[in-house]
Structures are given as structure tokens and as C-alpha cells.
Design a protein around this motif. Structure first.
Motif, short mmCIF file in Angstrom:
data_model
loop_
_atom_site.label_atom_id
_atom_site.label_comp_id
_atom_site.label_asym_id
_atom_site.label_seq_id
_atom_site.Cartn_x
_atom_site.Cartn_y
_atom_site.Cartn_z
N ILE A 23 0.86 -1.24 0.07
CA ILE A 23 -0.07 -0.13 0.04
C ILE A 23 0.80 1.37 0.02
CG2 ILE A 23 -1.65 1.23 1.43
CD1 ILE A 23 -3.03 -1.34 2.38
N PHE A 24 1.93 1.19 0.77
CA PHE A 24 2.81 2.18 0.84
C PHE A 24 3.57 2.63 -0.30
CE2 PHE A 24 6.85 4.22 1.80
CZ PHE A 24 6.58 5.62 2.36
N ASP A 58 8.84 15.21 1.61
CA ASP A 58 10.35 15.78 1.46
C ASP A 58 11.43 14.72 2.12
OD1 ASP A 58 9.52 16.37 3.73
OD2 ASP A 58 10.48 18.10 3.93
N ARG A 59 10.89 13.69 2.80
CA ARG A 59 11.89 13.15 3.68
C ARG A 59 11.89 11.69 2.68
NH1 ARG A 59 9.40 11.78 9.20
NH2 ARG A 59 7.42 11.73 8.29
N PRO A 60 13.25 10.98 3.20
CA PRO A 60 13.37 9.57 2.30
C PRO A 60 12.30 8.33 2.68
CG PRO A 60 15.24 10.24 3.32
CD PRO A 60 14.19 11.08 3.70
N ALA A 61 11.72 7.59 1.28
CA ALA A 61 10.71 6.74 1.78
C ALA A 61 10.83 6.06 2.78
CB ALA A 61 10.73 6.02 0.43
N TYR A 65 7.96 5.63 5.52
CA TYR A 65 7.30 4.25 5.91
C TYR A 65 7.11 3.90 7.31
CZ TYR A 65 6.43 -0.81 6.15
OH TYR A 65 6.02 -2.00 6.48
N LEU A 66 8.36 4.03 7.97
CA LEU A 66 8.29 3.89 9.33
C LEU A 66 7.57 5.01 10.30
CD1 LEU A 66 12.50 3.07 9.66
CD2 LEU A 66 10.42 1.36 9.88
N ALA A 67 7.51 5.93 9.73
CA ALA A 67 6.85 7.09 10.67
C ALA A 67 5.38 6.74 10.35
CB ALA A 67 6.87 8.47 10.00
N MET A 69 4.03 3.64 9.79
CA MET A 69 3.80 2.52 10.52
C MET A 69 3.60 2.64 11.97
SD MET A 69 2.81 0.00 8.58
CE MET A 69 2.98 -1.50 9.77
N GLY A 70 4.53 3.48 12.48
CA GLY A 70 4.71 3.91 13.84
C GLY A 70 3.30 4.69 14.33
N GLY A 71 2.88 5.62 13.43
CA GLY A 71 1.88 6.19 13.92
C GLY A 71 0.64 5.61 13.74
N MET A 72 0.22 4.60 12.80
CA MET A 72 -0.81 3.53 12.93
C MET A 72 -0.68 2.81 14.00
SD MET A 72 -1.49 2.38 8.83
CE MET A 72 -2.94 1.81 9.47
N LEU A 73 0.44 2.45 14.35
CA LEU A 73 0.46 1.17 15.58
C LEU A 73 0.10 2.06 16.90
CD1 LEU A 73 3.67 -0.57 15.07
CD2 LEU A 73 1.44 -1.29 14.92
N GLN A 74 0.02 3.79 17.01
CA GLN A 74 -0.57 4.35 18.07
C GLN A 74 -1.56 4.88 17.75
OE1 GLN A 74 2.80 7.51 18.74
NE2 GLN A 74 4.30 5.81 18.64
N GLY A 75 -2.29 4.54 16.75
CA GLY A 75 -3.44 5.08 16.32
C GLY A 75 -3.43 6.38 15.63
N ASP A 76 -2.56 6.77 15.23
CA ASP A 76 -2.40 8.17 14.45
C ASP A 76 -2.42 8.01 12.83
OD1 ASP A 76 -1.83 10.71 13.38
OD2 ASP A 76 -0.03 10.96 14.44
N PHE A 77 -3.40 8.21 12.18
CA PHE A 77 -3.47 7.89 10.78
C PHE A 77 -3.20 9.26 9.96
CE2 PHE A 77 -6.00 4.67 13.07
CZ PHE A 77 -5.78 3.34 12.19
#
Length: 314
Positions: A23-24, A58-61, A65-67, A69-77
Motif C-alpha cells: 500500500i505504501f 520531502d523525507r526519504p521513503a 514508511y516507518l513514521a 507504521m509507527g503512527g498507525m500502531l499508536q492510532g495516528d492515521f
């Protein structure tokens, strides 16, 4: 049993990771600028640059991706670009319609399909079975959106038993909410019930040819008793598979029905987000729906072990 569950759990985790990666990549890494796509090709470069910085493009892919996934794991979509509200709040508002609708349709589908499948299997080779199979073939052939419009014409326009569309909210009461979801649930359930009843019939007929059924009949059980007491449980694995797939479809694939009935569900949210080029919402909702599909498949695997004792020994 522990080994079986461990294997399925690892497969679940791997599937979720692969799905998130796909998806990403599709929405963020393929050729094309998501920010320019969201704003339109005639947008000013400064506006595009501002949105790219806001979205983190503007950040590397790998960092994005890590940001994500980290946000989704914390409920931040993330934040919707169109509505300027958290995507998680939008999803919570819409899932309160889509999830009950999917469950309602699944209950209707199962309640129709299992008795029909049992009836057809018990009367194999008769005119009654032929009639039932013809009816299920018709149910499969009829598009659910056409059935939805027919239901609106009959039960909303002419008989006025139900509203033609919209959802009053659960604050209006459970009965009012279920009444608003009845026609959409029926439109979704009828084609799925036709498929499930045919699968149940085939599985039951195959099971009726097994040796343990002949033994049960030799002990004095009637065909109907052998069917309900022994054949039904042993025929449940393919039936559970279809039920699991149907729930996933009903949750993730009701976009047309939700638009026909103007229901504020996840399907309509995805449709609106695509038309408004709100890729943040599309990415988050699609990932959530994929997670739901994979989790349902995992639960079906667990039910396999409950139904079939042989799987517990693995």
C-alpha cells in the motif's frame, strides 16, 4: 494446537507487513507526485512544496514508511488534507455504520443460506432441489446494486416501509438504526446467501457419502438426523471459509451499496477521498480494511481447529 496457532499468527504478521509495504509503495513511491496529484496539475510550485513538507514527502521513503507504521500502531492515521481533521476520527465515525451493516448482512446471509443448503442436500435429485438451485443461481446473477434500487422502489417509494436512504445515527435508537440498515443489508445479503447455500449443499452432499454417515444410518438414524447431527459439523470448514471471505467483502466492498443508500460508511469515505484526491485518507482506510480482512481470515483458521479436531494435533 499451540503449533497451529503459532504458525497462523506468524502468517498473520507477515501478511500485515507485506500489505502495508504494498500500500505504501503504490501510493507513495511509484512515479508521480502525490502532492501535485492532490492539488491538481496547475497548482503553484510553492503550494505543492508546502503540502509536500506537511505530508512528509520531502523525507526519504524508508523514513516515511516507518513514521507511517509507527503512527498507525499508536492510532495516528494522519490528518485529512480535505477536511483538516484526524483520519482516525473520520474512520471511527464511519466504522459505526459499515461494521454493523456488514454484521447485519452476514447474519441475514447465514440465516438464509444454511437452511437452504440443508434443504437442498436433504432432497438431492428431487424437483425441490432443482428449484432451489435455480433460485440460488438467480441470486448470484442479480447485481446487488440493481437489487438495492429494486428494494428502494418497492419498500421505500411504493410501500413506504423504509427510508430510501440516509442514516439517522445510533443516537436515534438501535431500532431506528437497524431499520435504516435493513434494505442495504438485504441487498448485500441475498447474493452472498445464494453463494453460501450452494457451497453448503455441495459440502453436505460430499459428507453424506462418507463411511461414518453410512454407519450412523445403519444404527437407525434417519437421513435428516444424520445430516443435522453428523454431516453438518463435518461440512463446516468450506462453509466457514466462505463466511469469512463474505464478511471481508461486506466490510470492504460495500462502496456501491453505501452510495446507493447514502450511508456514511467506510466505503463512501473511500469513494469521496478518491474523488477529492485525499490520498492520506485512502491510504489509511485501505490499510485498515486489509487488516480487517487478514484478521478475519486468522479467526476463520482458529475456527477450523475448533470444528476439525485433527487440526489441534498439529
Amino acid at each position: 494446537m499451540i503449533r497451529y496457532l503459532t504458525t497462523r499468527g506468524l502468517a498473520l504478521a507477515l501478511s500485515l507487513w507485506v500489505a502495508s509495504l504494498v500500500i505504501f509503495l503504490v501510493l507513495n513511491v511509484v512515479p508521480g507526485d502525490p502532492a501535485r496529484y492532490m492539488l491538481g496539475m496547475n497548482a503553484a510550485p510553492e503550494t505543492v512544496a508546502t503540502l509536500r513538507a506537511e505530508l512528509g514527502l520531502d523525507r526519504p521513503a524508508p523514513a516515511r514508511y516507518l513514521a507511517w507504521m509507527g503512527g498507525m500502531l499508536q492510532g495516528d492515521f494522519g490528518i485529512s488534507y480535505t477536511y483538516r481533521t484526524p483520519v482516525s476520527e473520520m474512520i471511527l465515525d464511519r466504522v459505526g455504520v459499515s461494521l454493523p451493516l456488514a454484521l447485519y448482512a452476514l447474519v441475514l446471509s447465514t440465516a438464509i443460506a444454511l437452511p437452504v443448503g440443508l434443504f437442498a442436500a436433504a432432497r438431492r435429485g428431487t424437483a425441490a432441489e432443482t428449484g432451489v438451485m435455480a433460485a440460488t443461481q438467480l441470486g448470484i446473477a442479480v447485481p446487488n446494486f440493481w437489487l438495492a434500487m429494486l428494494l428502494v422502489l418497492v419498500f421505500a417509494v411504493r410501500l413506504r416501509w423504509f427510508a430510501a436512504g440516509g442514516f439517522p445515527g445510533w443516537d436515534a435508537g438501535i431500532l431506528a438504526g437497524l431499520k435504516a440498515l435493513t434494505l442495504p443489508a438485504v441487498a448485500l445479503a441475498v447474493p452472498q446467501a445464494a453463494i453460501l447455500s450452494r457451497i453448503a449443499r455441495s459440502a453436505l452432499i460430499e459428507t453424506l457419502g462418507e463411511d461414518f454417515i453410512r454407519t450412523a444410518r445403519a444404527k437407525g438414524l434417519t437421513r435428516g438426523q444424520a445430516l443435522t447431527r453428523h454431516a453438518l459439523r463435518n461440512a463446516m470448514i468450506p462453509v466457514l471459509t466462505i463466511i469469512g471471505l463474505q464478511f471481508s467483502f461486506l466490510l470492504a466492498g460495500a462502496i456501491i451499496i453505501e452510495n446507493v443508500f447514502f450511508l456514511p460508511g467506510l466505503g463512501r469515505l473511500v469513494f469521496q477521498a478518491i474523488s477529492q484526491r485525499d490520498l492520506i485518507v485512502v491510504q489509511s482506510v485501505v490499510m485498515l480494511l486489509v487488516c480487517a480482512v487478514i484478521l478475519v481470515t486468522f479467526l476463520v483458521d482458529i475456527l477450523y481447529a475448533v470444528v476439525d479436531p485433527r487440526l489441534r494435533r498439529r
